[in-house]
Design a protein around this motif. Structure first.
Motif, PDB file in Angstrom:
ATOM      1  N   VAL A  51       0.848  -1.200   0.000  1.00  0.00           N
ATOM      2  CA  VAL A  51       0.000   0.000   0.000  1.00  0.00           C
ATOM      3  C   VAL A  51       0.881   1.248   0.000  1.00  0.00           C
ATOM      4  O   VAL A  51       0.627   2.219  -0.734  1.00  0.00           O
ATOM      5  CB  VAL A  51      -0.931  -0.001   1.230  1.00  0.00           C
ATOM      6  N   LEU A  52       1.956   1.218   0.797  1.00  0.00           N
ATOM      7  CA  LEU A  52       2.826   2.391   0.913  1.00  0.00           C
ATOM      8  C   LEU A  52       3.603   2.663  -0.363  1.00  0.00           C
ATOM      9  O   LEU A  52       3.742   3.818  -0.771  1.00  0.00           O
ATOM     10  CB  LEU A  52       3.779   2.206   2.097  1.00  0.00           C
ATOM     11  N   ILE A  53       4.133   1.608  -1.021  1.00  0.00           N
ATOM     12  CA  ILE A  53       4.889   1.896  -2.239  1.00  0.00           C
ATOM     13  C   ILE A  53       3.949   2.338  -3.365  1.00  0.00           C
ATOM     14  O   ILE A  53       4.329   3.149  -4.224  1.00  0.00           O
ATOM     15  CB  ILE A  53       5.768   0.700  -2.682  1.00  0.00           C
ATOM     16  N   GLY A  54       2.701   1.845  -3.347  1.00  0.00           N
ATOM     17  CA  GLY A  54       1.737   2.340  -4.329  1.00  0.00           C
ATOM     18  C   GLY A  54       1.405   3.800  -4.085  1.00  0.00           C
ATOM     19  O   GLY A  54       1.297   4.589  -5.026  1.00  0.00           O
ATOM     20  N   ALA A  55       1.257   4.171  -2.807  1.00  0.00           N
ATOM     21  CA  ALA A  55       0.967   5.565  -2.475  1.00  0.00           C
ATOM     22  C   ALA A  55       2.132   6.476  -2.826  1.00  0.00           C
ATOM     23  O   ALA A  55       1.944   7.565  -3.379  1.00  0.00           O
ATOM     24  CB  ALA A  55       0.632   5.677  -0.988  1.00  0.00           C
ATOM     25  N   TYR A  60       3.824  11.897  -6.228  1.00  0.00           N
ATOM     26  CA  TYR A  60       4.598  12.912  -6.943  1.00  0.00           C
ATOM     27  C   TYR A  60       3.746  13.730  -7.906  1.00  0.00           C
ATOM     28  O   TYR A  60       3.877  14.959  -7.977  1.00  0.00           O
ATOM     29  CB  TYR A  60       5.750  12.255  -7.708  1.00  0.00           C
ATOM     30  N   GLY A  61       2.878  13.062  -8.675  1.00  0.00           N
ATOM     31  CA  GLY A  61       2.077  13.760  -9.679  1.00  0.00           C
ATOM     32  C   GLY A  61       1.227  14.877  -9.109  1.00  0.00           C
ATOM     33  O   GLY A  61       1.295  16.035  -9.566  1.00  0.00           O
ATOM     34  N   PRO A  62       0.382  14.596  -8.096  1.00  0.00           N
ATOM     35  CA  PRO A  62      -0.453  15.668  -7.537  1.00  0.00           C
ATOM     36  C   PRO A  62       0.344  16.786  -6.868  1.00  0.00           C
ATOM     37  O   PRO A  62      -0.176  17.885  -6.659  1.00  0.00           O
ATOM     38  CB  PRO A  62      -1.314  14.930  -6.497  1.00  0.00           C
ATOM     39  N   ALA A  63       1.608  16.515  -6.514  1.00  0.00           N
ATOM     40  CA  ALA A  63       2.429  17.547  -5.861  1.00  0.00           C
ATOM     41  C   ALA A  63       3.108  18.467  -6.864  1.00  0.00           C
ATOM     42  O   ALA A  63       3.729  19.469  -6.463  1.00  0.00           O
ATOM     43  CB  ALA A  63       3.491  16.884  -4.986  1.00  0.00           C
ATOM     44  N   ALA A  78       9.594  19.512 -13.312  1.00  0.00           N
ATOM     45  CA  ALA A  78       8.902  18.992 -12.137  1.00  0.00           C
ATOM     46  C   ALA A  78       8.638  17.492 -12.278  1.00  0.00           C
ATOM     47  O   ALA A  78       8.665  16.745 -11.294  1.00  0.00           O
ATOM     48  CB  ALA A  78       7.586  19.742 -11.930  1.00  0.00           C
ATOM     49  N   GLY A  79       8.404  17.049 -13.512  1.00  0.00           N
ATOM     50  CA  GLY A  79       8.162  15.632 -13.750  1.00  0.00           C
ATOM     51  C   GLY A  79       9.384  14.761 -13.524  1.00  0.00           C
ATOM     52  O   GLY A  79       9.272  13.535 -13.441  1.00  0.00           O
ATOM     53  N   LEU A  80      10.562  15.384 -13.396  1.00  0.00           N
ATOM     54  CA  LEU A  80      11.786  14.608 -13.161  1.00  0.00           C
ATOM     55  C   LEU A  80      11.779  13.910 -11.802  1.00  0.00           C
ATOM     56  O   LEU A  80      12.528  12.953 -11.601  1.00  0.00           O
ATOM     57  CB  LEU A  80      13.009  15.525 -13.254  1.00  0.00           C
ATOM     58  N   ALA A  81      10.935  14.377 -10.876  1.00  0.00           N
ATOM     59  CA  ALA A  81      10.874  13.723  -9.564  1.00  0.00           C
ATOM     60  C   ALA A  81      10.438  12.271  -9.710  1.00  0.00           C
ATOM     61  O   ALA A  81      11.038  11.358  -9.128  1.00  0.00           O
ATOM     62  CB  ALA A  81       9.915  14.486  -8.642  1.00  0.00           C
ATOM     63  N   LEU A  82       9.394  12.036 -10.516  1.00  0.00           N
ATOM     64  CA  LEU A  82       8.930  10.667 -10.726  1.00  0.00           C
ATOM     65  C   LEU A  82       9.956   9.863 -11.516  1.00  0.00           C
ATOM     66  O   LEU A  82      10.158   8.675 -11.249  1.00  0.00           O
ATOM     67  CB  LEU A  82       7.581  10.676 -11.456  1.00  0.00           C
ATOM     68  N   SER A  83      10.627  10.508 -12.476  1.00  0.00           N
ATOM     69  CA  SER A  83      11.670   9.804 -13.229  1.00  0.00           C
ATOM     70  C   SER A  83      12.808   9.379 -12.304  1.00  0.00           C
ATOM     71  O   SER A  83      13.313   8.249 -12.394  1.00  0.00           O
ATOM     72  CB  SER A  83      12.213  10.707 -14.341  1.00  0.00           C
ATOM     73  N   ALA A  84      13.224  10.285 -11.392  1.00  0.00           N
ATOM     74  CA  ALA A  84      14.277   9.933 -10.438  1.00  0.00           C
ATOM     75  C   ALA A  84      13.827   8.782  -9.548  1.00  0.00           C
ATOM     76  O   ALA A  84      14.609   7.876  -9.223  1.00  0.00           O
ATOM     77  CB  ALA A  84      14.629  11.155  -9.586  1.00  0.00           C
ATOM     78  N   ILE A 178      -4.449   4.575  -5.280  1.00  0.00           N
ATOM     79  CA  ILE A 178      -5.696   5.337  -5.219  1.00  0.00           C
ATOM     80  C   ILE A 178      -5.661   6.322  -4.045  1.00  0.00           C
ATOM     81  O   ILE A 178      -6.108   7.469  -4.155  1.00  0.00           O
ATOM     82  CB  ILE A 178      -6.902   4.385  -5.077  1.00  0.00           C
ATOM     83  N   LEU A 179      -5.106   5.879  -2.913  1.00  0.00           N
ATOM     84  CA  LEU A 179      -5.098   6.714  -1.715  1.00  0.00           C
ATOM     85  C   LEU A 179      -4.125   7.890  -1.805  1.00  0.00           C
ATOM     86  O   LEU A 179      -4.388   8.960  -1.238  1.00  0.00           O
ATOM     87  CB  LEU A 179      -4.734   5.866  -0.483  1.00  0.00           C
ATOM     88  N   GLY A 180      -2.992   7.711  -2.513  1.00  0.00           N
ATOM     89  CA  GLY A 180      -1.983   8.767  -2.589  1.00  0.00           C
ATOM     90  C   GLY A 180      -2.535  10.103  -3.055  1.00  0.00           C
ATOM     91  O   GLY A 180      -2.425  11.126  -2.333  1.00  0.00           O
ATOM     92  N   PRO A 181      -3.153  10.159  -4.246  1.00  0.00           N
ATOM     93  CA  PRO A 181      -3.719  11.436  -4.705  1.00  0.00           C
ATOM     94  C   PRO A 181      -4.822  11.959  -3.791  1.00  0.00           C
ATOM     95  O   PRO A 181      -4.989  13.174  -3.648  1.00  0.00           O
ATOM     96  CB  PRO A 181      -4.274  11.079  -6.098  1.00  0.00           C
ATOM     97  N   VAL A 182      -5.584  11.042  -3.164  1.00  0.00           N
ATOM     98  CA  VAL A 182      -6.634  11.481  -2.245  1.00  0.00           C
ATOM     99  C   VAL A 182      -6.027  12.238  -1.070  1.00  0.00           C
ATOM    100  O   VAL A 182      -6.544  13.286  -0.636  1.00  0.00           O
ATOM    101  CB  VAL A 182      -7.448  10.270  -1.746  1.00  0.00           C
ATOM    102  N   LEU A 183      -4.902  11.728  -0.550  1.00  0.00           N
ATOM    103  CA  LEU A 183      -4.244  12.390   0.584  1.00  0.00           C
ATOM    104  C   LEU A 183      -3.734  13.771   0.203  1.00  0.00           C
ATOM    105  O   LEU A 183      -3.906  14.747   0.947  1.00  0.00           O
ATOM    106  CB  LEU A 183      -3.087  11.519   1.088  1.00  0.00           C
ATOM    107  N   ILE A 184      -3.096  13.856  -0.976  1.00  0.00           N
ATOM    108  CA  ILE A 184      -2.604  15.165  -1.428  1.00  0.00           C
ATOM    109  C   ILE A 184      -3.768  16.116  -1.658  1.00  0.00           C
ATOM    110  O   ILE A 184      -3.721  17.306  -1.303  1.00  0.00           O
ATOM    111  CB  ILE A 184      -1.778  15.011  -2.722  1.00  0.00           C
TER     112      ILE A 184
END
Length: 415
Positions: A51-55, A60-63, A78-84, A178-184
């Motif tokens: 659950v945590l690695i999925g979150a 990164y995207g919503p941030a 800004a998209g380089l964060a997800l690439s890194a 699913i939960l990650g973007p909800v939290l952001i």
């Protein structure tokens, strides 16, 4: 005079001598079943870890809007964060694989959790963008170790239930995504540091459950068949691994392609932005639901059957997505059909190539690379063909997945 024939009848027959050749032809079990997880809390903690690695991947995207404002970044920067994060993930997979069997599972998983928590906290507190990228790389390193490590342990540690357990494990990844973007969204993009810090703190208690993970290395065995005889040519094994990698890269590219381009395609064919966003959320939800639904089916049907049906259904659904009135429903069906492919293919891979110890690391690393390259590659093709061609382009890739699956079935003849 003694009747020798009567004596022979009364004498108990001697046991027949052991025939080693007879036992040499007896198929070996598909999997050994040692206690990889010695406590139920260790299994539960592993699911929480997913659950945590999925979150984390989805945070990164919503941030991005807040990152752009804070560091003065362009959208691509800004998209380089997800690439890194993904680069670190690939490195984590390969590093864990090199230590698998040499360093205890508890120690490697513990280090991976610490790296992910430290990277997430550092990302939240980074004063400059280069430091933030370094932190994302560090978090990704832990992410990759957890992703590969738990997939490897679940694929080899539950005997005939491994496919079912892998689907359950990876379904929890979807819950996190699913939960990650909800939290952001609930906290606000400008408060992303608080979310990343909370994520780091929630990760640490998982270290307490690692005592329920065995340090014993598990090596799956497979029934040898004419298509996979002992001492088979290395070229044949390379071909099998290449096709498995192709299957994984393409299916992850389809997964990322639908997630990234479904909203744009739906808006292009006349749907509103709100409905398009909702339909995309339903697609991710159906992927999570699909893995839970397949878990009991995996106890009755082979991995080959499940993946064949999945690829065929995925292809048909993508073709239907080209019909505007059916598109939102068809994309939801794609999520349902694509769901089992990743977790169901791993036990099959271990059976097909039991002596290729690094096979699991290869396909998981390749799948991450597929997720990174799918967006830019598909974007270039869409520039040439137009957005309306999105479902047809993805359907072609899905048909290739189906062809790869059929080839693997013929080549491995795994049971």
């Amino acid at each position: 005079m003694t009747d020798h024939s009567t004596q022979q009848r009364r004498t108990p027959p001697r046991p027949a001598p052991m025939d080693a050749s007879a036992h040499a032809t007896t198929p070996t079990p598909v999997f050994t079943t040692p206690a990889v997880f010695t406590t139920t809390p260790a299994v539960v903690a592993s699911c929480v870890g997913f659950v945590l690695i999925g979150a984390l991947q989805a945070l990164y995207g919503p941030a991005i809007p807040a990152l752009r404002e804070e560091f003065g970044l362009s959208p691509s920067a800004a998209g380089l964060a997800l690439s890194a994060h993904f680069v670190g993930g690939v490195a984590g997979v390969l590093l864990f694989d090199r230590r698998y069997g040499r360093t205890g599972n508890r120690r490697i998983l513990g280090l991976s959790y610490l790296l992910m928590a430290t990277g997430a906290a550092a990302f939240a507190l980074a004063p400059t963008w280069p430091l933030a990228l370094t932190a994302a790389l560090l978090a990704g390193l832990g992410f990759g170790g957890i992703d590969y490590g738990l997939n490897q342990l679940f694929a080899t540690g539950f005997g005939h239930r491994s496919t079912a357990m892998l689907n359950i494990l990876n379904a929890h990844f979807g819950i996190g995504a699913i939960l990650g973007p909800v939290l952001i969204g609930a906290a606000g993009a400008d408060r992303y540091p608080a979310v990343f810090l909370a994520f780091a703190l929630v990760t640490l208690p998982l270290l307490l459950c690692l005592r329920g993970v065995s340090d014993k290395t598990v090596h799956p065995t497979a029934t040898l068949t004419p298509a996979d005889p002992e001492g088979a040519p290395t070229a044949a094994l390379r071909s099998v691994l290449t096709v498995f990698v192709t299957l994984y890269v393409l299916h992850v590219a389809i997964e990322a392609g639908v997630g990234g381009w479904e909203p744009t395609h739906l808006e292009t064919i006349g749907y509103g932005a709100g409905l398009a966003a909702t339909a995309t959320s339903v697609y991710w939800l159906m992927m999570t639901v699909g893995r839970f639904l397949v878990a009991p089916l995996a106890l009755r049907f082979s991995a080959q059957t499940i993946i064949t049906v999945s690829c065929a259904g995925m292809t048909a659904s993508l073709l239907l997505a080209a019909i505007p009135p059916l598109a939102p429903y068809a994309y939801a069906a794609v999520g349902l059909f694509i769901a089992p492919i990743f977790p169901t293919g791993l036990p099959w891979l271990h059976r097909a190539a039991p002596h290729a110890r690094r096979a699991g690391a290869l396909v998981i690393a390749a799948s991450m690379a597929g997720g990174v390259t799918a967006g830019p590659t598909l974007g270039k093709v869409i520039e040439w063909s137009g957005v309306n061609a999105v479902p047809l382009l993805l359907a072609a890739a899905s048909a290739t997945c189906l062809a790869a699956t059929r080839w693997l079935i013929r080549s491995t003849k795994a049971h």
